[in-house]
Design a protein around this motif. Structure first.
Motif, PDB file in Angstrom:
ATOM      1  N   HIS A 100      -3.048   6.209 -13.746  1.00 53.72           N
ATOM      2  CA  HIS A 100      -3.505   5.904 -12.388  1.00 53.72           C
ATOM      3  C   HIS A 100      -4.822   6.598 -12.034  1.00 53.72           C
ATOM      4  O   HIS A 100      -5.485   6.184 -11.069  1.00 53.72           O
ATOM      5  N   ARG A 134       7.709   2.250 -11.613  1.00 54.56           N
ATOM      6  CA  ARG A 134       7.987   2.588 -10.212  1.00 54.56           C
ATOM      7  C   ARG A 134       7.073   3.719  -9.743  1.00 54.56           C
ATOM      8  O   ARG A 134       6.529   3.671  -8.634  1.00 54.56           O
ATOM      9  N   LYS A 157      -5.008  -2.855  -4.096  1.00 54.31           N
ATOM     10  CA  LYS A 157      -4.103  -4.003  -4.269  1.00 54.31           C
ATOM     11  C   LYS A 157      -3.739  -4.156  -5.740  1.00 54.31           C
ATOM     12  O   LYS A 157      -4.616  -4.362  -6.587  1.00 54.31           O
ATOM     13  N   GLN A 193       0.279   2.161  -4.371  1.00 54.91           N
ATOM     14  CA  GLN A 193       0.565   1.886  -2.964  1.00 54.91           C
ATOM     15  C   GLN A 193      -0.048   2.941  -2.056  1.00 54.91           C
ATOM     16  O   GLN A 193      -0.669   2.621  -1.031  1.00 54.91           O
ATOM     17  N   LEU A 245       7.819  -1.459  -2.912  1.00 49.29           N
ATOM     18  CA  LEU A 245       6.742  -0.732  -3.580  1.00 49.29           C
ATOM     19  C   LEU A 245       5.440  -1.531  -3.669  1.00 49.29           C
ATOM     20  O   LEU A 245       4.438  -1.025  -4.181  1.00 49.29           O
ATOM     21  N   ILE A 246       5.451  -2.771  -3.192  1.00 50.64           N
ATOM     22  CA  ILE A 246       4.257  -3.609  -3.189  1.00 50.64           C
ATOM     23  C   ILE A 246       4.013  -4.065  -1.752  1.00 50.64           C
ATOM     24  O   ILE A 246       4.865  -4.720  -1.149  1.00 50.64           O
ATOM     25  N   ASP A 247       2.860  -3.739  -1.197  1.00 46.71           N
ATOM     26  CA  ASP A 247       2.552  -4.078   0.185  1.00 46.71           C
ATOM     27  C   ASP A 247       1.899  -5.457   0.287  1.00 46.71           C
ATOM     28  O   ASP A 247       1.162  -5.888  -0.613  1.00 46.71           O
ATOM     29  N   PRO A 252       2.122 -10.388  -2.478  1.00 51.66           N
ATOM     30  CA  PRO A 252       1.878  -9.918  -3.841  1.00 51.66           C
ATOM     31  C   PRO A 252       0.950 -10.859  -4.608  1.00 51.66           C
ATOM     32  O   PRO A 252       0.896 -12.066  -4.358  1.00 51.66           O
ATOM     33  N   GLY A 298      -3.857   2.537  -1.435  1.00 50.74           N
ATOM     34  CA  GLY A 298      -4.362   1.407  -0.676  1.00 50.74           C
ATOM     35  C   GLY A 298      -5.037   0.346  -1.519  1.00 50.74           C
ATOM     36  O   GLY A 298      -5.623  -0.606  -0.987  1.00 50.74           O
ATOM     37  N   ALA A 311       3.578   2.307  -9.342  1.00 52.22           N
ATOM     38  CA  ALA A 311       3.496   1.455  -8.160  1.00 52.22           C
ATOM     39  C   ALA A 311       3.392   2.292  -6.885  1.00 52.22           C
ATOM     40  O   ALA A 311       2.635   1.948  -5.959  1.00 52.22           O
ATOM     41  N   LYS A 312       4.121   3.401  -6.832  1.00 51.23           N
ATOM     42  CA  LYS A 312       4.040   4.289  -5.665  1.00 51.23           C
ATOM     43  C   LYS A 312       2.646   4.900  -5.536  1.00 51.23           C
ATOM     44  O   LYS A 312       2.103   5.014  -4.428  1.00 51.23           O
TER      45      LYS A 312
END
Length: 297
Positions: free
Chosen positions: A113, A146, A158, A153, A180-182, A185, A156, A149-150
């Motif tokens: 990340h 997971r 995408k 998220q 976990l996906i804002d 998608p 900010g 993804a956090k």
């Protein structure tokens, strides 16, 4: 006219630099390829970093920073999509099968990340599962995903949910169900890679029909299937991706540049009554962050 988001995947991390002189290697070359693709009409530039000395994959944040800074400092607008696949290459050793053999390259979720969290592009990829990738295993265990993804998220950015097989689609929907996906998608169907999902209309339609109602999607095929899959994806209501990460050729025996593949895709889209989204249109349509201020458009 229908509007389509067009991604140019300009380099990837595969062993392609020895096959074509047009594959960009240095941060300057990768940025220039992204800028040229945007000037040719691409909405999004999807970037990996490479080691300038070897041409192989690089995880060095400074290489990513130089690529992103050069793109942002140019006068050409393009959405930046950074890979978060990072080090996931596991090559088992017959002598010590529990340990990775020669060529293994693994990173933790936090390490994968890092370029995304540091540089805050509008988008990043999120590979939604493990797969046999040729003779290598690409490892993305579910708990690692997971955690990634956090992190995405919280940043900010995408995520583009990359699905190399149908099970990846199932787990991507699980991430959505777990909150976990804002927002709406965005999925990417990665087709034709040995040994994942087939690059054909039947497979693409199967995956499309299993998306959440509010999902957006794109698809790409590798090699000679790049343009046929792009055409079929667009006609089925999806977005498209081309570029040297997935295909080196403009036509049989003719090596391509990224901008030429973008131009070829745009010609195909125009022939089917479609236009390509501008970067700003895509930011507004998909709720992407504003690269100038950090807030969504």
């Amino acid at each position: 006219m229908n509007k389509v988001l067009l991604t140019a995947a300009v380099t990837g991390a595969g062993d392609t630099t020895k096959k074509s002189k047009h594959v960009p290697v240095t941060p300057k070359e990768i940025a220039e390829a992204a800028i040229a693709s945007a000037k040719a009409g691409a909405t999004v530039a999807h970037v990996h970093a490479r080691d300038p000395e070897t041409g192989g994959i690089s995880h060095h944040i400074d290489h990513y920073r130089e690529i992103v800074d050069r793109i942002r400092e140019s006068e050409t607008d393009v959405i930046i999509n950074i890979t978060s696949g990072g080090g996931g290459d596991f090559i088992p050793s017959l002598d010590t099968p529990a340990a990775g053999g020669n060529g293994t390259d693994m990173q933790t979720p936090a390490e994968r990340h890092e370029p995304v969290g540091e540089l805050l592009p509008e988008m990043c990829t999120l590979d939604c599962g493990s797969t046999n990738f040729g003779n290598m295993i690409y490892l993305s265990p579910t708990d690692w995903l997971r955690e990634q993804a956090k992190l995405v998220q919280a940043s900010g950015v995408k995520p583009e949910l990359e699905c190399f097989d149908t099970g990846h689609l199932r787990f991507a929907k699980q991430l959505i169900d777990e909150g976990l996906i804002d927002g709406d998608p965005m999925f990417q169907f990665c087709l034709g890679i040995p040994w994942g999902a087939e690059a054909d209309v039947e497979t693409m339609t199967y995956m499309k029909n299993r998306l959440p109602e509010n999902a957006h999607w794109s698809a790409f095929g590798i090699g000679r299937m790049q343009l046929p899959i792009a055409a079929q994806a667009a006609m089925l209501g999806g977005n498209v991706r081309v570029g040297l990460e997935d295909n080196l050729y403009l036509s049989k025996g003719v090596f391509a540049r990224n901008d030429q593949l973008v131009e070829k895709a745009i010609t195909m889209l125009h022939g089917n009554g479609m236009e390509v989204m501008t970067p700003q249109e895509a930011r507004e349509s998909y709720g992407l962050r504003n690269p100038n201020g950090g807030m969504k458009s």
